[in-house]
Design a protein around this motif. Structure first.
Motif, PDB file in Angstrom:
ATOM      1  N   ASP A  50      14.979   0.339  -4.837  1.00  0.00           N
ATOM      2  CA  ASP A  50      14.627   1.171  -3.689  1.00  0.00           C
ATOM      3  C   ASP A  50      13.567   0.450  -2.851  1.00  0.00           C
ATOM      4  O   ASP A  50      12.538  -0.006  -3.368  1.00  0.00           O
ATOM      5  CB  ASP A  50      14.077   2.510  -4.186  1.00  0.00           C
ATOM      6  N   LYS A  51      13.821   0.337  -1.558  1.00  0.00           N
ATOM      7  CA  LYS A  51      12.874  -0.352  -0.684  1.00  0.00           C
ATOM      8  C   LYS A  51      11.496   0.283  -0.730  1.00  0.00           C
ATOM      9  O   LYS A  51      10.470  -0.421  -0.674  1.00  0.00           O
ATOM     10  CB  LYS A  51      13.410  -0.351   0.760  1.00  0.00           C
ATOM     11  N   GLU A  52      11.451   1.595  -0.832  1.00  0.00           N
ATOM     12  CA  GLU A  52      10.157   2.288  -0.887  1.00  0.00           C
ATOM     13  C   GLU A  52       9.356   1.873  -2.108  1.00  0.00           C
ATOM     14  O   GLU A  52       8.117   1.799  -2.065  1.00  0.00           O
ATOM     15  CB  GLU A  52      10.370   3.803  -0.879  1.00  0.00           C
ATOM     16  N   LEU A  53      10.065   1.595  -3.208  1.00  0.00           N
ATOM     17  CA  LEU A  53       9.375   1.138  -4.419  1.00  0.00           C
ATOM     18  C   LEU A  53       8.703  -0.202  -4.159  1.00  0.00           C
ATOM     19  O   LEU A  53       7.544  -0.413  -4.557  1.00  0.00           O
ATOM     20  CB  LEU A  53      10.371   1.019  -5.574  1.00  0.00           C
ATOM     21  N   LEU A  54       9.403  -1.090  -3.478  1.00  0.00           N
ATOM     22  CA  LEU A  54       8.812  -2.388  -3.165  1.00  0.00           C
ATOM     23  C   LEU A  54       7.641  -2.247  -2.201  1.00  0.00           C
ATOM     24  O   LEU A  54       6.619  -2.932  -2.342  1.00  0.00           O
ATOM     25  CB  LEU A  54       9.877  -3.309  -2.558  1.00  0.00           C
ATOM     26  N   LEU A  55       7.789  -1.364  -1.221  1.00  0.00           N
ATOM     27  CA  LEU A  55       6.718  -1.178  -0.241  1.00  0.00           C
ATOM     28  C   LEU A  55       5.439  -0.651  -0.867  1.00  0.00           C
ATOM     29  O   LEU A  55       4.331  -0.926  -0.371  1.00  0.00           O
ATOM     30  CB  LEU A  55       7.188  -0.230   0.873  1.00  0.00           C
TER      31      LEU A  55
END
Length: 230
Positions: A50-55
């Motif tokens: 999930d991109k949000e996890l990376l962010l």
């Protein structure tokens, strides 16, 4: 795969082409990130994170993940016209051996909006030696190729690209030769019409000269028609 842990979350990150299936590769291989946010999305797509996890992860973690998948930018592989699937050799059918049915299905695939054109085309042109083309097997073969890992598929893709480049080079050279021959014929006609030296030739040489120019004109006409069809 390389395992990264963030709190109670475990991430398995691909670190070689053997960790990525063609079905996944087809989803992002055309992506060309132009800014940092697009690059983060690109990394999340490859890693299925999930991109949000990376962010919301430490920058150091993102850098380690990004460095791990750096291999995806290296597509310099040795071309191969065959691959082994479940112990069976599958061979790419060369363009001059394709049937009309194969050409029709390939063109339909290229003109479609499908996101899995690579696996679909491979399903059409890549099969065991001696097997005739059968459109009924395509759907099953599509899944077969989608589930292949990329170290088996990229050499086939490189093979296609090399053949395409060779074909374009031959076509360009062929066009150049035709143009030069056509110009030579036009110059020869002008030379004869103006009588520049031709009248001083013996009669048998003038007859032969006329015969050769007529023959060249006929061959040019034939090859020009063939080239326009091909």
């Amino acid at each position: 795969m390389v395992k990264f842990e963030l709190g109670d979350i475990t991430m398995h990150i691909p670190n070689a082409w053997s960790d990525i299936k063609l079905a996944d590769y087809e989803q992002w291989f055309n992506s060309k990130p132009e800014n940092k946010m697009e690059y983060i999305q690109f990394v999340s797509d490859i890693c299925k994170i999930d991109k949000e996890l990376l962010l919301h992860s430490p920058t150091q973690l993102f850098d380690m993940v990004a460095n791990t998948i750096d291999f995806v930018f290296d597509t310099d592989v040795n071309p191969s016209g065959k691959t082994i699937i479940n112990g069976t050799n599958y061979f790419v059918t060369l363009s001059d051996k394709l049937t009309l049915a194969e050409w029709v299905d390939i063109e339909s695939t290229l003109e479609s909006d499908s996101m899995t054109k690579i696996s679909e085309i491979l399903a059409i042109v890549c099969r065991p030696a001696g097997e005739s083309y059968d459109a009924q097997t395509i759907d099953r073969r599509k899944e077969l190729f989608r589930n292949l890992t990329c170290e088996k598929v990229l050499p086939l893709i490189a093979f296609f690209l090399r053949k395409k480049q060779e074909s374009e080079a031959i076509s360009n050279h062929y066009s150049m030769v035709l143009a030069q021959a056509d110009q030579f014929l036009k110059d020869s006609r002008t030379f004869v019409q103006n009588g520049d030296g031709i009248k001083r030739l013996p009669i048998w040489q003038r007859i032969r000269y006329t015969y050769l120019t007529k023959s060249l004109e006929k061959q040019l006409s034939k090859f020009s028609d063939f080239y326009s069809i091909g």
